[in-house]
Each structure stands twice: as structure tokens, then as C-alpha cells.
Design an enzyme around this catalytic site. Sequence first.
Site, PDB file in Angstrom:
ATOM      1  N   ASP A  26       3.134  -2.062  10.413  1.00 56.41           N
ATOM      2  CA  ASP A  26       2.647  -3.283  11.152  1.00 56.41           C
ATOM      3  C   ASP A  26       1.671  -2.861  12.266  1.00 56.41           C
ATOM      4  OD1 ASP A  26       2.498  -5.843  11.871  1.00 56.41           O
ATOM      5  OD2 ASP A  26       4.426  -6.381  12.627  1.00 56.41           O
ATOM      6  N   HIS A  43      -7.026  -2.158   8.951  1.00 56.37           N
ATOM      7  CA  HIS A  43      -6.553  -2.090   7.507  1.00 56.37           C
ATOM      8  C   HIS A  43      -6.757  -0.731   6.926  1.00 56.37           C
ATOM      9  CE1 HIS A  43      -4.444  -5.565   7.542  1.00 56.37           C
ATOM     10  NE2 HIS A  43      -5.253  -6.496   7.471  1.00 56.37           N
ATOM     11  N   LEU A 137       8.273  13.773  -4.213  1.00 58.57           N
ATOM     12  CA  LEU A 137       8.398  12.531  -3.360  1.00 58.57           C
ATOM     13  C   LEU A 137       8.215  11.399  -4.291  1.00 58.57           C
ATOM     14  CD1 LEU A 137       8.449  11.354  -0.252  1.00 58.57           C
ATOM     15  CD2 LEU A 137       6.070  11.198  -0.570  1.00 58.57           C
TER      16      LEU A 137
HETATM   17  C1  FPP Z   1       0.115  -5.048   8.797  1.00 57.68           C
HETATM   18  O1  FPP Z   1      -0.494  -5.243   9.930  1.00 57.68           O
HETATM   19  C2  FPP Z   1      -0.538  -4.550   7.594  1.00 57.68           C
HETATM   20  C3  FPP Z   1      -0.655  -5.161   6.567  1.00 57.68           C
HETATM   21  C4  FPP Z   1      -0.053  -6.548   6.167  1.00 57.68           C
HETATM   22  C5  FPP Z   1      -1.145  -4.481   5.350  1.00 57.68           C
HETATM   23  C6  FPP Z   1      -0.778  -3.199   5.269  1.00 57.68           C
HETATM   24  C7  FPP Z   1      -1.830  -2.281   4.339  1.00 57.68           C
HETATM   25  C8  FPP Z   1      -1.944  -1.329   5.047  1.00 57.68           C
HETATM   26  C9  FPP Z   1      -1.294  -0.324   5.916  1.00 57.68           C
HETATM   27  C10 FPP Z   1      -3.305  -0.709   4.250  1.00 57.68           C
HETATM   28  C11 FPP Z   1      -2.866   0.562   3.473  1.00 57.68           C
HETATM   29  C12 FPP Z   1      -1.867   0.210   2.523  1.00 57.68           C
HETATM   30  C13 FPP Z   1      -2.019   0.782   1.383  1.00 57.68           C
HETATM   31  C14 FPP Z   1      -1.017   0.702   0.261  1.00 57.68           C
HETATM   32  C15 FPP Z   1      -3.432   1.575   0.921  1.00 57.68           C
HETATM   33  P1  FPP Z   1      -1.271  -6.744  10.320  1.00 57.68           P
HETATM   34  O2  FPP Z   1      -2.339  -6.856   9.912  1.00 57.68           O
HETATM   35  O3  FPP Z   1       0.021  -7.331  10.058  1.00 57.68           O
HETATM   36  O4  FPP Z   1      -1.262  -6.318  11.812  1.00 57.68           O
HETATM   37  P2  FPP Z   1      -1.214  -7.400  13.241  1.00 57.68           P
HETATM   38  O5  FPP Z   1       0.244  -7.509  13.077  1.00 57.68           O
HETATM   39  O6  FPP Z   1      -1.532  -6.606  14.292  1.00 57.68           O
HETATM   40  O7  FPP Z   1      -2.195  -8.558  13.049  1.00 57.68           O
END
Ligand code: FPP
Length: 249
Positions: A26, A43, A137
Site C-alpha cells: 500500500d 504504481h 520461492l
Molecule cells: C496500493 O497503493 C497499490 C495497489 C492497489 C496496486 C498494487 C500494485 C503494485 C504494487 C504494482 C506492482 C504489482 C505487480 C503485481 C506488478 P495505493 O494506490 O492504494 O496507494 P495510496 O493508498 O497511497 O493511494
Amino acid sequence: MMAIPDNATKEQIQIVTPKHVAIIMDGNGRWAKKRGLPRNAGHRAGAENLRRIINASVEFGIEILTIYAFSTENWDRPKLEVQALMKLFARVLNKESQSLHEQGVCIHHLGELTGVNPDLTRKLHDALELTKHNERLILNVAFNYGGRSEIMHAVRQMLADGIAADDLNEELFNSYLFTKGLPDPDLVIRTSGELRISNFLIWQAAYAELYPTPVYWPDFGRDELWGAIEAYSQRNRRFGQTDEQIGKA
Ligand code: FPP
């Protein structure tokens, strides 16, 4: 025995490596905002960090890493952000599958693929197929995953299989989950300071140790993962029993 990372604390901690680590990645959006960048840049940085954490997991001897990549609720985000995330997942699969394979990573998928873009579905299937015999893994990618929907899916399947109420037990129930055959997570990490489980592995994490950290996901690197392992090593896991029962009194 693993090599203790350069910055490990000097005090002697008996390191206990969790077998199964699960991460709620997150804070990508806030990481980007802090830098005046668009959310999608967060992201992308999150995806690059995932590579670092996979490498560190292999280095530290973690056997199973489960990541929350996209929840069933994430479809409700702005359309453009969802599209950008789907593109990012496809690009990461293209770019990383071969090197993950060479590294001995076995990719599993947790979730359902109905309604997911067919091209992305095919890329994911290809990656699962390519890596299925690897043993270094296990990387569980929770994508279009929700804990409640996983439980509903399991119950539906059990009813379809005609399982009688008297035959139902936890072991059988486990065998209907996306995580079938795998041990429960020992440690659940959530980055960015939130203190919620957010529908992630709600059955499997019943006795997991929780490790919330204020660090945003793109900044949660190898040293931070080691910090989580150190913290885990000092937890007293009782699984509902007393210190006397587990021989720690
Ligand atoms: C949370 O940050 C993240 C996500 C909902 C998407 C997770 C995706 C990634 C970490 C990219 C890489 C993953 C893969 C599998 C390639 P948020 O957008 O909720 O952040 P915020 O709470 O600060 O808005």
C-alpha cells in the site's frame, strides 16, 4: 544459514525466518503525490520495488511470498487508473516472467479470472505454466482477489461437490481455497501506515503475526523486509495457547 544483511542490528537476535510472508503493498499513490508525480508513477515504482522484494525474499530464505496486487474492490477505482494498472501487470509479466523462472520462482495465482482482459489472462497463464515446476520461492499473486469472495467460491464448490455437513472440517475447507496445499502466512506486512486487513487472506491469516509499517510500498526495500523479519523473530507465537503450553514460561 543466511548471511545477515550489512545493516542488521548488532544485538544478537535469534533470527526466525517466516516460511510464508504476505504483503499488502500500500501507499503507491501517496508516494507519488509526495513527489508531485501522477499516481501511476507510484504504481510503476511499486512494480520495481516488487522485484527487489522478490530478490530479498529468495536471499533471506522465505519459501512463500504472497502479494496483494489487485483486490476485487480495486475495480471501483477511476477507470484510467484501473486501465493503467492492467497495462502495468501485463508489462511486468512480459518483462519479468523469464527472469523469475531462471531465479527458480514458481508463480501461483490467487483469485478469479472471469472478466479479466483475455490478453492479460493469457500472459498470466503462460507465466504460471512456465514456472510451475520451480521450487525456490512460491510467489502467490493475489489478483482480482478478495478473501470473502474466495470463501464464497470455496463454499459454492463444496456444495457442487455434494460435501455433507458432517464431512466438513478445516483441512477439507483449506483444500477448496486458492491457497490449497500451502501453509498459512506466518507474517502479514502492510505498508503505508494503514492498520486494516482489507479482505486479504482473511481465513488463512487467522494466526499470522501482523507487521504494519509507515513506509510507503515503493520505499519498502530489502532492509525494511529484514526489519520485519527481525520483528517477527521476537514475537511470541502462541496460537491461542499459554506460554506454559508452548514451553516459553
Ligand atoms: C496500493 O497503493 C497499490 C495497489 C492497489 C496496486 C498494487 C500494485 C503494485 C504494487 C504494482 C506492482 C504489482 C505487480 C503485481 C506488478 P495505493 O494506490 O492504494 O496507494 P495510496 O493508498 O497511497 O493511494
